[in-house]
Write a protein that holds these residues in place. Structure first.
Motif, PDB file in Angstrom:
ATOM      1  N   PRO A  50       0.815  -1.214   0.000  1.00 34.58           N
ATOM      2  CA  PRO A  50       0.000   0.000   0.000  1.00 34.58           C
ATOM      3  C   PRO A  50       0.848   1.264   0.000  1.00 34.58           C
ATOM      4  N   ALA A  51       2.017   1.219   0.626  1.00 33.24           N
ATOM      5  CA  ALA A  51       2.874   2.395   0.675  1.00 33.24           C
ATOM      6  C   ALA A  51       3.275   2.827  -0.725  1.00 33.24           C
ATOM      7  N   GLN A  52       3.631   1.879  -1.566  1.00 36.13           N
ATOM      8  CA  GLN A  52       4.041   2.204  -2.926  1.00 36.13           C
ATOM      9  C   GLN A  52       2.863   2.775  -3.708  1.00 36.13           C
ATOM     10  N   GLN A  53       1.702   2.182  -3.559  1.00 33.22           N
ATOM     11  CA  GLN A  53       0.543   2.644  -4.306  1.00 33.22           C
ATOM     12  C   GLN A  53       0.092   4.023  -3.832  1.00 33.22           C
ATOM     13  N   ARG A  54       0.084   4.252  -2.529  1.00 30.54           N
ATOM     14  CA  ARG A  54      -0.351   5.536  -2.013  1.00 30.54           C
ATOM     15  C   ARG A  54       0.636   6.623  -2.423  1.00 30.54           C
ATOM     16  N   ALA A  55       1.930   6.324  -2.357  1.00 31.42           N
ATOM     17  CA  ALA A  55       2.939   7.299  -2.769  1.00 31.42           C
ATOM     18  C   ALA A  55       2.761   7.656  -4.248  1.00 31.42           C
ATOM     19  N   ARG A  56       2.499   6.657  -5.058  1.00 29.54           N
ATOM     20  CA  ARG A  56       2.278   6.893  -6.482  1.00 29.54           C
ATOM     21  C   ARG A  56       1.025   7.751  -6.692  1.00 29.54           C
ATOM     22  N   PHE A  57      -0.007   7.470  -5.931  1.00 28.36           N
ATOM     23  CA  PHE A  57      -1.246   8.246  -6.020  1.00 28.36           C
ATOM     24  C   PHE A  57      -0.975   9.714  -5.709  1.00 28.36           C
ATOM     25  N   PHE A  58      -0.271   9.970  -4.606  1.00 26.73           N
ATOM     26  CA  PHE A  58       0.026  11.355  -4.239  1.00 26.73           C
ATOM     27  C   PHE A  58       0.961  12.014  -5.252  1.00 26.73           C
ATOM     28  N   ARG A  59       1.916  11.264  -5.785  1.00 25.93           N
ATOM     29  CA  ARG A  59       2.814  11.821  -6.798  1.00 25.93           C
ATOM     30  C   ARG A  59       2.009  12.313  -7.988  1.00 25.93           C
ATOM     31  N   ASN A  63       1.551  16.212  -8.252  1.00 26.36           N
ATOM     32  CA  ASN A  63       2.678  16.541  -9.139  1.00 26.36           C
ATOM     33  C   ASN A  63       3.956  16.763  -8.307  1.00 26.36           C
ATOM     34  N   LEU A  64       4.313  15.757  -7.529  1.00 29.80           N
ATOM     35  CA  LEU A  64       5.441  15.876  -6.597  1.00 29.80           C
ATOM     36  C   LEU A  64       6.789  15.812  -7.309  1.00 29.80           C
ATOM     37  N   GLN A  65       7.736  16.517  -6.765  1.00 26.83           N
ATOM     38  CA  GLN A  65       9.117  16.486  -7.232  1.00 26.83           C
ATOM     39  C   GLN A  65       9.814  15.261  -6.616  1.00 26.83           C
ATOM     40  N   PRO A  66      10.917  14.788  -7.207  1.00 22.11           N
ATOM     41  CA  PRO A  66      11.606  13.606  -6.672  1.00 22.11           C
ATOM     42  C   PRO A  66      11.999  13.738  -5.191  1.00 22.11           C
ATOM     43  N   GLU A  67      12.442  14.929  -4.776  1.00 20.26           N
ATOM     44  CA  GLU A  67      12.820  15.116  -3.364  1.00 20.26           C
ATOM     45  C   GLU A  67      11.597  14.966  -2.461  1.00 20.26           C
ATOM     46  N   GLN A  68      10.476  15.506  -2.930  1.00 21.95           N
ATOM     47  CA  GLN A  68       9.237  15.383  -2.165  1.00 21.95           C
ATOM     48  C   GLN A  68       8.792  13.920  -2.085  1.00 21.95           C
ATOM     49  N   MET A  69       8.967  13.199  -3.176  1.00 20.02           N
ATOM     50  CA  MET A  69       8.574  11.791  -3.207  1.00 20.02           C
ATOM     51  C   MET A  69       9.343  10.984  -2.166  1.00 20.02           C
ATOM     52  N   ASP A  70      10.624  11.275  -1.991  1.00 16.20           N
ATOM     53  CA  ASP A  70      11.420  10.551  -0.990  1.00 16.20           C
ATOM     54  C   ASP A  70      10.837  10.760   0.406  1.00 16.20           C
ATOM     55  N   VAL A  71      10.485  11.999   0.714  1.00 16.47           N
ATOM     56  CA  VAL A  71       9.907  12.303   2.027  1.00 16.47           C
ATOM     57  C   VAL A  71       8.535  11.643   2.166  1.00 16.47           C
ATOM     58  N   PHE A  72       7.712  11.717   1.106  1.00 17.61           N
ATOM     59  CA  PHE A  72       6.382  11.102   1.139  1.00 17.61           C
ATOM     60  C   PHE A  72       6.490   9.589   1.349  1.00 17.61           C
ATOM     61  N   ARG A  73       7.434   8.962   0.666  1.00 19.66           N
ATOM     62  CA  ARG A  73       7.606   7.506   0.833  1.00 19.66           C
ATOM     63  C   ARG A  73       7.954   7.158   2.275  1.00 19.66           C
ATOM     64  N   GLU A  74       8.853   7.922   2.871  1.00 18.21           N
ATOM     65  CA  GLU A  74       9.257   7.647   4.256  1.00 18.21           C
ATOM     66  C   GLU A  74       8.090   7.878   5.222  1.00 18.21           C
ATOM     67  N   LEU A  75       7.375   8.982   5.032  1.00 18.66           N
ATOM     68  CA  LEU A  75       6.191   9.247   5.862  1.00 18.66           C
ATOM     69  C   LEU A  75       5.171   8.119   5.707  1.00 18.66           C
ATOM     70  N   ASN A  76       4.987   7.686   4.478  1.00 16.09           N
ATOM     71  CA  ASN A  76       4.047   6.624   4.161  1.00 16.09           C
ATOM     72  C   ASN A  76       4.447   5.302   4.824  1.00 16.09           C
ATOM     73  N   GLN A 144       0.065  22.640  -3.836  1.00 14.14           N
ATOM     74  CA  GLN A 144      -0.014  21.240  -3.427  1.00 14.14           C
ATOM     75  C   GLN A 144      -0.757  21.093  -2.094  1.00 14.14           C
ATOM     76  N   LYS A 145      -0.555  22.044  -1.199  1.00 14.50           N
ATOM     77  CA  LYS A 145      -1.259  21.999   0.089  1.00 14.50           C
ATOM     78  C   LYS A 145      -2.762  22.050  -0.117  1.00 14.50           C
ATOM     79  N   GLU A 146      -3.197  22.898  -1.043  1.00 11.50           N
ATOM     80  CA  GLU A 146      -4.623  22.997  -1.347  1.00 11.50           C
ATOM     81  C   GLU A 146      -5.167  21.668  -1.860  1.00 11.50           C
ATOM     82  N   LYS A 147      -4.442  21.083  -2.812  1.00 10.40           N
ATOM     83  CA  LYS A 147      -4.872  19.813  -3.406  1.00 10.40           C
ATOM     84  C   LYS A 147      -4.839  18.692  -2.359  1.00 10.40           C
ATOM     85  N   LEU A 148      -3.810  18.661  -1.501  1.00  9.84           N
ATOM     86  CA  LEU A 148      -3.702  17.656  -0.441  1.00  9.84           C
ATOM     87  C   LEU A 148      -4.908  17.754   0.494  1.00  9.84           C
ATOM     88  N   ASN A 149      -5.277  18.982   0.839  1.00 14.13           N
ATOM     89  CA  ASN A 149      -6.427  19.194   1.699  1.00 14.13           C
ATOM     90  C   ASN A 149      -7.708  18.678   1.031  1.00 14.13           C
TER      91      ASN A 149
END
Length: 175
Positions: A50-59, A63-76, A144-149
């Motif tokens: 699920p972590a991989q799928q959720r990270a991909r969904f948020f990416r 429209n996440l940048q690679p640096e953001q994706m690393d942080v999102f994956r770890e949080l996930n 991105q914060k708006e879309k995340l919300n």
């Protein structure tokens, strides 16, 4: 002579019974270990998929940048580990509660204790979700914060527009 034969026969019966019990005991321990290994392997797969799928969904959605994706994956990953453990503890408590209620004379104090534990675990998972959301929000730009919300609000609504991935690549509505 007949007594001697009966004695030998009884000794052999006892030896056979002991051997059977020992082999059954070793077999039981072996299979218990195998089940434990399988459960651990399944647990890790359940956490990672699920972590991989959720990270991909948020990416895709943010429209996440690679640096953001690393942080999102770890949080996930952290969120999934915690949530998985809480979920399984909740399952075992629910089973314990139903078992206790099914007894001839259920212990109300024990049931109340189980109910409190379930409530505490629900609060704990909500706090994990808050930490997860705020960690992601911290990494996002204003757009991105708006879309995340919007995504999180839609997940909480009964008839959501956003469909989050489920294990195995299937999609489901979170209701």
């Amino acid at each position: 002579m007949a007594i001697e034969n009966k004695y030998r026969l009884l000794v052999w019966v006892i030896i056979i019974l002991i051997a059977t019990n020992l082999s059954m005991g070793f077999s039981f321990l072996y299979h218990k270990q195998q089940d434990k290994k399988l459960a651990e392997k399944t647990e890790q797969q359940a956490i990672e998929l699920p972590a991989q799928q959720r990270a991909r969904f948020f990416r895709e959605q943010l429209n996440l940048q690679p640096e953001q994706m690393d942080v999102f994956r770890e949080l996930n990953r952290n969120y999934n580990r915690s949530a998985w453990q809480i979920k399984h503890r909740l399952e075992s408590l629910r089973i314990e509660m139903v078992t206790e209620m099914g007894r001839k004379n259920p212990d109300r104090k024990k049931l109340s204790k189980i109910a409190r534990e379930i409530g505490d675990l629900h609060a704990q998972i909500k706090n994990e979700t808050i930490t997860y959301y705020l960690g992601m929000k911290e990494e996002c730009n204003d757009e991105q914060k708006e879309k995340l919300n919007e995504i999180f609000i839609s997940v909480l609504q009964r008839n959501e527009d956003v469909r989050l991935p489920q294990r195995g690549g299937r999609f489901r509505n979170n209701r």
